[in-house]
Structures are given as C-alpha cells and as structure tokens.
Scaffold this motif. Structure first.
Motif, PDB file in Angstrom:
ATOM      1  N   PRO A 100      -4.160   2.341 -15.216  1.00 28.13           N
ATOM      2  CA  PRO A 100      -4.485   1.019 -14.671  1.00 28.13           C
ATOM      3  C   PRO A 100      -3.323   0.056 -14.798  1.00 28.13           C
ATOM      4  N   SER A 101      -3.260  -0.891 -13.886  1.00 23.76           N
ATOM      5  CA  SER A 101      -2.165  -1.858 -13.906  1.00 23.76           C
ATOM      6  C   SER A 101      -2.180  -2.690 -15.180  1.00 23.76           C
ATOM      7  N   SER A 102      -3.344  -2.866 -15.789  1.00 22.54           N
ATOM      8  CA  SER A 102      -3.420  -3.632 -17.029  1.00 22.54           C
ATOM      9  C   SER A 102      -2.681  -2.931 -18.165  1.00 22.54           C
ATOM     10  N   GLY A 107       1.535  -2.476 -11.573  1.00 20.92           N
ATOM     11  CA  GLY A 107       0.656  -2.370 -10.426  1.00 20.92           C
ATOM     12  C   GLY A 107       0.715  -3.609  -9.562  1.00 20.92           C
ATOM     13  N   TYR A 108       1.762  -3.703  -8.744  1.00 27.78           N
ATOM     14  CA  TYR A 108       1.991  -4.910  -7.951  1.00 27.78           C
ATOM     15  C   TYR A 108       1.418  -4.813  -6.543  1.00 27.78           C
ATOM     16  N   TRP A 109       0.703  -3.777  -6.255  1.00 26.59           N
ATOM     17  CA  TRP A 109       0.156  -3.563  -4.915  1.00 26.59           C
ATOM     18  C   TRP A 109      -0.671  -4.768  -4.477  1.00 26.59           C
ATOM     19  N   ASP A 110      -1.642  -5.151  -5.276  1.00 24.06           N
ATOM     20  CA  ASP A 110      -2.516  -6.268  -4.914  1.00 24.06           C
ATOM     21  C   ASP A 110      -1.732  -7.563  -4.774  1.00 24.06           C
ATOM     22  N   ARG A 111      -0.856  -7.819  -5.745  1.00 26.95           N
ATOM     23  CA  ARG A 111      -0.121  -9.078  -5.763  1.00 26.95           C
ATOM     24  C   ARG A 111       0.640  -9.309  -4.464  1.00 26.95           C
ATOM     25  N   PHE A 112       1.370  -8.301  -4.014  1.00 26.12           N
ATOM     26  CA  PHE A 112       2.209  -8.502  -2.841  1.00 26.12           C
ATOM     27  C   PHE A 112       1.401  -8.490  -1.555  1.00 26.12           C
ATOM     28  N   TYR A 113       0.303  -7.746  -1.511  1.00 29.37           N
ATOM     29  CA  TYR A 113      -0.541  -7.838  -0.318  1.00 29.37           C
ATOM     30  C   TYR A 113      -1.201  -9.210  -0.216  1.00 29.37           C
ATOM     31  N   ILE A 114      -1.598  -9.773  -1.333  1.00 33.46           N
ATOM     32  CA  ILE A 114      -2.142 -11.135  -1.298  1.00 33.46           C
ATOM     33  C   ILE A 114      -1.070 -12.109  -0.821  1.00 33.46           C
ATOM     34  N   CYS A 651       6.297   4.991  -7.211  1.00 31.34           N
ATOM     35  CA  CYS A 651       5.071   4.769  -7.973  1.00 31.34           C
ATOM     36  C   CYS A 651       3.878   5.388  -7.241  1.00 31.34           C
ATOM     37  N   PRO A 652       2.912   5.884  -7.986  1.00 30.64           N
ATOM     38  CA  PRO A 652       1.686   6.331  -7.323  1.00 30.64           C
ATOM     39  C   PRO A 652       0.839   5.146  -6.886  1.00 30.64           C
ATOM     40  N   ILE A 653       0.098   5.329  -5.821  1.00 27.38           N
ATOM     41  CA  ILE A 653      -0.913   4.329  -5.445  1.00 27.38           C
ATOM     42  C   ILE A 653      -2.103   4.533  -6.372  1.00 27.38           C
ATOM     43  N   TYR A 654      -2.579   3.469  -6.917  1.00 21.46           N
ATOM     44  CA  TYR A 654      -3.636   3.526  -7.929  1.00 21.46           C
ATOM     45  C   TYR A 654      -4.880   4.229  -7.384  1.00 21.46           C
ATOM     46  N   SER A 655      -5.448   5.081  -8.216  1.00 19.56           N
ATOM     47  CA  SER A 655      -6.601   5.870  -7.785  1.00 19.56           C
ATOM     48  C   SER A 655      -7.792   5.002  -7.412  1.00 19.56           C
ATOM     49  N   GLY A 656      -7.906   3.826  -8.028  1.00 15.87           N
ATOM     50  CA  GLY A 656      -8.987   2.912  -7.656  1.00 15.87           C
ATOM     51  C   GLY A 656      -8.853   2.428  -6.227  1.00 15.87           C
ATOM     52  N   THR A 657      -7.619   2.266  -5.774  1.00 13.84           N
ATOM     53  CA  THR A 657      -7.374   1.902  -4.377  1.00 13.84           C
ATOM     54  C   THR A 657      -7.772   3.042  -3.454  1.00 13.84           C
ATOM     55  N   LEU A 658      -7.396   4.248  -3.831  1.00  9.71           N
ATOM     56  CA  LEU A 658      -7.693   5.407  -2.982  1.00  9.71           C
ATOM     57  C   LEU A 658      -9.176   5.747  -2.969  1.00  9.71           C
ATOM     58  N   ALA A 659      -9.906   5.323  -3.976  1.00 10.43           N
ATOM     59  CA  ALA A 659     -11.350   5.551  -3.971  1.00 10.43           C
ATOM     60  C   ALA A 659     -12.024   4.767  -2.862  1.00 10.43           C
ATOM     61  N   GLU A 660     -11.426   3.671  -2.452  1.00  8.27           N
ATOM     62  CA  GLU A 660     -11.951   2.868  -1.344  1.00  8.27           C
ATOM     63  C   GLU A 660     -11.354   3.305  -0.017  1.00  8.27           C
TER      64      GLU A 660
END
Length: 670
Positions: A100-102, A107-114, A651-660
């Motif tokens: 997890p990014s925490s 885990g900057y995926w969310d940050r930069f998409y926002i 970097c891998p894409i976080y599995s929580g993202t891929l679950a969606e």
C-alpha cells in the motif's frame, strides 16, 4: 464505477471546497459554491491556479517526499540510519503490487491524476473569468496545460505509459472494464505536443506581461520551462527503456491489442531529442552560473587555487544562491515544508524542505543542535567524480557483483585506492579562499573534481566553517568528532552530505534553523546544465552522429567545474561512441548528484540492473582508528543486499486500482 468515482469526487470536492484539499490554496469558499462563482472572480481564479501548482512533486525533499523516490531509490545515496524505511523495500526487492502507498510512500498514482483533472477543470471554466485581461487568461490556460503535461510525465517516468484523458473531463460514470493504458508513443506524443503548443503562448520572461508584477509571479511556467520539459520528455522517449527494449518485446498488450512499449528501436527519436534540446539552447536566455570572484594574489592564492575555488563556488551557487533565480535556472521553486521534521511547539521547523534534507545528513554529536547522519553519498558516487589533474573518471567499474572494495581503476586517471598523504592542504570552501589546513587525507579523496568537495565532506576533512575550525572524523573512538555508534545515529558511510549546507553557518541552537533568515533556496528542477547534457547525449546517439557537438556541450559543463576538455582527458574520444556515451553518463551522475535524476537515468539507459545489485558497502566506520576506517567493508549498514530485476524498472500499479479497473495492463513482472 467505484474507483474512478472516488477520484472524480475528490476532484470536485477540491473545486468546491478549496481549502479542504491543500493549505496552499489560500481562498476560503463555502462548500456549496459552484464553479460559476469560483471562475467569475479574478482572485479565486488565481487561487485555483495556485492550487494546481501545489501538486508539483517535492523533488527537493530527498528524505521523506517525492525526491526520496529518485535519490534514495538509486545507487547515488546511502540512507544509513534509515535501515527500516520504505525506500529500502524497493532497493531490496521486498515490495509488490499489493504494497500500500501508506507503507511505500511512492504511490503517487492518485495524486497526479487528481492534479491532471484539476487542470482540466480549470481549462474548462477559465473563460468565465471576465475580470482578467484576455492575454492573461490565455497565459493561465497555457500554464494549466503545461502543468497537466508535467503531471502526466511524472506518472510516465514512474509507471511507464498511463491512461490518458487527453482534453476530456474525467467521466465518473465510465465503465471500469473499458479502462486500459495508452501506449508509450501515445503518451509521448500527447505530452510533447502540448508542451510545444504552450511554448508558443507562454512568455519568455514574465516582464513581457504588463499587467503583472514579475516578482510575485516567479516560479510560474514560461516558454523556457515548457521547452525544457519537452527536452527531457523526448530524451526519455529515445532512450533504451522506452525505445524497443528487448524485455518488452512480445509483452504487455493493452485491451485494444496494442503493445504498450515499442517493439523495435526507432533511432530517429534521438534526432528529435537533439532538436528539442536545441530549441532551449537557441533561446539564448539561460547560461551556466559561473563565479570568478576569487583572484590570485601571488602568495596565499595561486592561479590554480583561484581556478579550483571559483569552480567549486560556481557549483555551490546552483543551489546556494540566497533564494534568487540564477541565470542557469529555467524552472524551479523555493524549497517547501514537508512537515516530517516540523516541530513548531519547540520553536523551530528545521528550515522546511531544506531541513528535511540537512538534519538527516548532518553528523551527530558534532556540535549541531540536531543531526542524524543518515542521508549520505554512496561510495559509488564518491568514486564517480573526475580527477582534477587529469579530468578522467577514475573508477571504470567493480569486480564481482559491484564489490566496491575492488574498484577497477583507470591507470591513466592518477587515482590511488590506498594510503594516505600527510600534510595535504585541503580546499575547504570558497568562502575561505586562504584557509588551506594541512590534513592526513586518504588518497581516494585528494585531487578530485571541485564538485566532490562541494557535495560531501570526507572522513578526516575539515568542516566548512573556519570559525569552528573543526575536523570531521567518523570512527569508533572518543577521539572522533562524530563517533560511531552501534545503536544510535552516526555517520555509517564515511562521507557527510553537505551540498545543502552553506559554508559558514553553524546550527548549534534551534533558532539557527529559521528558514527565512539563514537559508534561502531555489530548487532548479530544470537547469541549463541538463539541457547541455541532453543535447550532448542525443548528438552522440542520433543516426547521423554529431560527435563535435556532443563534445562541445559536454565540455561546457566540465569546464564550469574547472576540468579540461574531454578530448584532452580522453584523446580520440570523438571516434569512440561508446566511450563518449560512458563519459556523458558519468558526467550526469556527478553534475546532478541528489537532484532526482540518477534513478530515472539509470532506468532509461537500462543500466540499473547492472549498477544497483550487491551488498551495502561503506567505509569501516566501526574501526577504532582513523587509518583503519578507510577500509571498504560490508556489514556496517544492516540492510539486505540491493537487488534489481527487469520488473524494477517501473513501479507496479497498485492492486487495489486493478481490482476496480480489471482490464488495465499491469507492469512487467508484477
């Protein structure tokens, strides 16, 4: 679909409740305010624009923030007292797509998409602004497009090609199963074309806009910023990782059946990279910062002394320029506060982002109010600097699996791996041009490039403060000024990182850490030395090789450091493409030390798999004598060996993202 709805909701919340997302966003609005209200007033429009600037990654903060990904992840640094922290998950290979990014902090995926979505919201609504002049509105549009392209690039360099919204507003109702990544070429084409377009709109200089006060706009995007970013983007696109790499051949098709990575090399991409760098050079706007203030006096300062000290001072001024923008800085920002080392209740904040770098680096028990000794240059970085006398890069590699106790030395360099020189007169710092204390120096640390001494203080050298007149030594004895400790903070590598430390300051009380009175910085995210080396690299690699231009622009950077021309150091190099490539790579490593370049460079060149793996080497700082402390050993830093595999390039894409987004293509090996 759930995941994208969450991101879209976050974007809209930032748009309507502006202070809830970032304290940098100074305007307060009611949660029910709508976009018409926000964009109908000049002050809120400008606040919104400032807000989308606030997503710029903190690359200057190399301990706990974005800069740690590029610096701590690479082989240029050893974070010796942070033996348990997140970047070592990556260096030792103990991470996965489920980390997890925490925990990983990367885990900057969310940050930069926002951030990207915020830019698009701004672009879609800015025409409602009837209070600002049309030319200012056009510039703000160009700024938002520049930032959007930059944030896409931030994703690209970490994850590889990503999903592009292009100019569309994110659709929160999109079917998650239809989302997959666009190709490398599609990513590059969109980013670089956006940057080229906005470069035709953005001003060369902020003084060109009569309606603003340039002093309040410093740091905002200009034509030079757009072209400099475009130069970096196209250099990456031409590089082996993104240009026909074998590891991606027959791998990673998206749901449309397109390979995400090019399946064969396109050498013409190097020509595009050369042209993009030349677009910046021919602006004739920027130049390398050079200081010539120290002059020979015939007695205590010789011509050679003045040459060396002026070169050292010039390099120091790249960072330490009293908060002013030098001729070399194309785009950057002031160092910012990360909160990691912020202790407002005790009356100091460690100088914000500067302190977030300095405090972990300063030697413990040395007389400073604080110092952890953890952030340090690696032995590999110390080995990389050229020799002052010959201009040659002394260490060609290492035996075995990066066995740094057995360097492969260039016999023509003048470098010695063993022994000490008694009475060696140290150049301490240009602030004290006549202070040349005699020391017993290890031979690996003498006759080095001035940038070596501007970046680090080796074990056994004086700290750059003549008033304190204090020798820095780090070994296991009470006679050492910063002694070894098996259980608490200490210097474990043998070199103290000092590039962020201005000579003549001594932080022995909490009040010395005041950021506005003692330390003022502009972080040069893009500077002219990078453009020169981009151009040199591309000219050497392009199909119609231009060795003369490659050498000319490599020499500009070397000459600023006081070094001889590369063709003098390496006769015949103009006819040796591989040797010139190696020299350019080495030069980037030393010129941009701790500037968040090394990891991305090592990856795009596909050299990290060879350069990174192996044990953690350091000097023998647990030895009981100074002489013994210069042995190169393993075991002083209790971390598993470094590893690097094909899957570690991205970097891998976080599995929580891929679950969606179940059809999104994961990176190789994850």
């Amino acid at each position: 679909m759930k995941y994208l709805k969450i991101l879209a909701a976050s974007v809209l919340m930032c748009a309507f409740s502006l202070t809830s997302c970032d304290s940098y966003f100074e305007v307060e609005l009611d949660d029910q305010a709508n976009l018409d209200d926000v964009f109908s007033q000049s002050n809120t429009v400008h606040s919104y624009l400032r807000h989308i600037y606030s997503y710029i990654p903190m690359e200057e903060e190399i301990v706990t923030s974005h800069g740690a990904w590029a610096v701590a992840r690479s082989d240029e640094a050893t974070y010796s007292n942070y033996q348990w922290v997140y970047y070592n998950l990556y260096r030792t290979g103990n991470y996965s797509s489920s980390t997890p990014s925490s925990l990983s902090n990367f885990g900057y995926w969310d940050r930069f998409y926002i951030a990207i979505n915020q830019c698009t919201i701004f672009l879609n609504n800015i025409d409602k602004d009837k209070q600002d002049r049309p030319e200012e509105i056009e510039m703000m549009k160009a700024e938002a497009r520049f930032l959007r392209a930059y944030y896409y690039f931030c994703l690209f360099r970490q994850y590889g090609p990503v999903f592009l919204w292009f100019d569309q507003t994110p659709d929160e109702n999109i079917d998650a199963k239809t989302i997959d990544r666009h190709t490398v070429d599609q990513n590059i084409e969109f980013i670089e074309s956006e940057l080229w377009d906005v470069a035709q709109i953005l001003p060369t200089d902020l003084t060109e806009i009569p309606t603003i006060d340039p002093s309040t706009w410093t740091g905002r995007a200009t034509k030079g910023a757009a072209l400099a970013l475009r130069s970096r983007v196209l250099l990456y696109a031409a590089s082996p990782l993104y240009n026909g790499a074998d590891i991606y051949k027959g791998q990673m098709k998206n749901m449309n059946g397109d390979y995400l990575f090019p399946q064969q090399e396109d050498p013409e991409k190097w020509q595009k990279a050369a042209d993009a760098a030349w677009d910046v050079i021919q602006m004739n706007k920027y130049s390398l910062i050079e200081d010539k203030s120290i002059v020979a006096n015939g007695t205590t300062i010789t011509d050679e002394d003045a040459k060396f000290l002026n070169a050292m001072k010039s390099y120091e001024l790249v960072w330490q320029n009293d908060g002013t923008w030098s001729s070399e800085t194309i785009w950057g920002w002031w160092w910012r506060t990360s909160n990691k080392y912020s202790f407002d209740t005790t009356g100091y904040d460690y100088m914000g982002g500067v302190g977030g770098t300095m405090v972990p680096a300063l030697p413990p028990n040395f007389g400073f109010y604080a110092g952890f000794g953890g952030t340090a240059p690696s032995l590999k970085l110390a080995d990389s600097y050229p020799m002052w006398s010959t201009g040659r890069y002394p260490v060609k590699g290492y035996e075995g699996r990066n066995d740094m106790s057995k360097p492969i030395v260039d016999p023509l360099s003048g470098y010695k791996t063993d022994g000490f020189t008694e009475g060696y007169k140290q150049y301490v710092d240009p602030l004290y041009p006549e202070w040349r204390p005699a020391i017993k120096a290890h031979n690996t640390c003498i006759d080095r490039d001035p940038r070596f001494y501007a970046t680090m203080v080796p074990n056994g050298f004086y700290w750059p403060h003549q008033g304190k007149n204090k020798l820095f030594t780090c070994f296991n004895s009470t006679s050492a000024t910063s002694p070894w400790s098996a259980s608490s903070n200490c210097i474990r590598v043998g070199y103290a990182f000092r590039r962020a430390y201005p000579a003549g300051l001594w932080f022995d009380t909490s009040t010395e850490y005041a950021p506005v009175t003692s330390i003022k910085w502009v972080y040069p995210a893009f500077r002219m030395a990078e453009i020169y080396l981009n151009y040199a690299e591309a000219c050497n690699e392009k199909p119609e090789r231009d060795a003369a231009s490659a050498i000319e622009y490599l020499n500009k950077v070397r000459n600023r450091a006081g070094l001889n021309n590369i063709e003098e150091a390496y006769p015949g190099i103009e006819n040796d493409k591989e040797l010139l490539r190696w020299c350019i790579h080495k030069e980037r490593g030393v010129e941009f030390a701790f500037e968040a370049h090394r990891h991305y460079d090592a990856c795009r060149w596909m050299e990290a798999k060879e350069e990174y793996p192996g044990p953690w080497y350091s000097l023998h700082c647990s030895a009981t004598t100074y002489e013994e402390s210069y042995q190169r050993v393993t075991g002083e830093i209790a971390i598993e060996d470094n590893v690097f595999r094909d899957k570690d390039y991205l970097c891998p894409i976080y599995s929580g993202t891929l679950a969606e987004m179940v059809n999104m293509t994961q990176n190789l090996g994850h």
